[in-house]
Motif scaffolding. Sequence first.
Motif, mmCIF file in Angstrom:
data_model
loop_
_atom_site.group_PDB
_atom_site.id
_atom_site.type_symbol
_atom_site.label_atom_id
_atom_site.label_comp_id
_atom_site.label_asym_id
_atom_site.label_seq_id
_atom_site.Cartn_x
_atom_site.Cartn_y
_atom_site.Cartn_z
ATOM 1 N N LYS A 131 37.741 -5.783 21.545
ATOM 2 C CA LYS A 131 36.605 -6.246 21.739
ATOM 3 C C LYS A 131 36.329 -7.781 22.209
ATOM 4 N N LYS A 132 37.340 -8.746 21.652
ATOM 5 C CA LYS A 132 37.372 -9.988 22.136
ATOM 6 C C LYS A 132 37.526 -10.035 23.728
ATOM 7 N N LYS A 133 38.446 -9.329 24.019
ATOM 8 C CA LYS A 133 39.023 -9.120 25.457
ATOM 9 C C LYS A 133 37.670 -8.790 26.564
ATOM 10 N N LEU A 134 37.138 -7.903 25.773
ATOM 11 C CA LEU A 134 36.008 -7.294 26.717
ATOM 12 C C LEU A 134 34.753 -8.254 26.644
ATOM 13 N N ALA A 135 34.394 -8.883 25.549
ATOM 14 C CA ALA A 135 33.452 -9.901 25.443
ATOM 15 C C ALA A 135 33.527 -11.048 26.131
#
Length: 157
Positions: A131-135
């Motif tokens: 999630k963090k990488k995508l965000a």
Amino acid sequence: MNHTKSHTLTEATKRMERYCAYQERCHKEVVGKLKRMNMIPEAIDHILGHLIQENYLNEERFAKAFARGKFNIKKWGANRIIRELKFRDISAYNIKSALAEIQNEDYLTTFDELAKKRMAQIKEKNLFKKKKKLADYLLYRGWESHLVYEKTNELIK
């Protein structure tokens, strides 16, 4: 090329006409180029005035072309486009006018496609890290945080 060479007003004007005809430019780029050509402030003002009068230079047109290009080609969101236009000293009026060039439906479709494409490239197994990488990827490209967090929560469960 020797940059200590001095240019006549006519030479410099012709060079700037070609420079602006090649692609849309903002005032800041033109002034920077003229300064690098060692033109004096009076000459810079004169040439700038000429370019505006003859429609070689138009900040609203530049802002619109910039916004369309960065959105269509680089898939930038509004925040990144605004930041980059402000960096080029574009007025709030012209920034607003530039963003109006992008249709809301296209904006959301592009965002959705970009998010899904990036999501497929992330090999991370840990859902939180994924999630963090995508965000981070989407935020860096200037997409609004509320859209980004909604999308990451929708795509990664």
